[in-house]
Design a protein around this motif. Structure first.
Motif: not given
Length: 201
Positions: A149-153, A157-159, A166-173
């Motif tokens: 669920p966190v990865v899906e979130c 967020f990357s969008l 979006s940048n933070l979410a991309t780094i996380f992924l």
């Protein structure tokens, strides 16, 4: 409200440094006491903002642990007041750069509390939540932090139109998740409308 602490001088005797240290602890204690006794939401917000700012300075870590400010921040994550949640999470984000603080937050089940903050409508809170989760990632906590669920979130967020988010979410992924985890989350997104909603601007 209490005044901000006096500025430090660059050159001080050991005795002066010791007195400053004592003054710092007393000042932080006064802030914690004010937070506990005041009934004003505005006063609580101001005090918590001050404590979060003090959490930025490693010199204050021992004092903040001694005064159980980490517990205070963790407790505030479940408040209905979005501003208190924002400041508490900002304080935790600052504190978890330190290993002792990070271990304490992890042992207190802080990861689950921070993950819950991903659903906040306040973008600043969500940005702090994503950042804090990255700081809290260890070999032991990675499984919980990169749960489906966190990865899906993070994919959603990357969008986000918010570039920071979006940048933070991309780094996380890219840096915290495996390609398989990201692919599984993408498949989940295709088949369900459920999930953590995007924060409001």
């Amino acid at each position: 409200m209490l005044a901000m602490p006096y500025p430090e001088r660059s050159i001080m005797s050991q005795k002066q440094q010791d007195l400053l240290g004592l003054g710092r602890l007393e000042y932080l204690q006064a802030l914690v006491t004010e937070f506990q006794v005041t009934e004003s939401s505005e006063a609580k917000e101001q005090v918590l903002a001050n404590l979060a700012n003090f959490a930025y300075d490693p010199k204050n870590y021992d004092y903040l642990r001694q005064l159980k400010v980490l517990d205070l921040f963790l407790d505030m994550l479940t408040e209905d007041n979005d501003t208190l949640v924002e400041f508490a999470l900002g304080g935790l984000c600052n504190l978890c750069l330190d290993k002792v603080n990070k271990d304490y937050i992890l042992e207190a089940d802080g990861v689950a509390a921070v993950i819950n903050c991903l659903s906040c409508s306040n973008e600043e809170t969500v940005v702090s939540a994503v950042t804090t989760l990255m700081y809290l990632t260890t070999p032991q906590s990675r499984q919980q932090i990169t749960a489906l669920p966190v990865v899906e979130c993070m994919l959603r967020f990357s969008l986000s139109a918010n570039r920071r988010l979006s940048n933070l979410a991309t780094i996380f992924l890219e840096d915290y998740c495996s390609p398989l985890q990201v692919e599984e989350a993408r498949n989940l997104t295709k088949h369900t409308a459920l999930g953590i909603p995007l924060p409001k601007n």
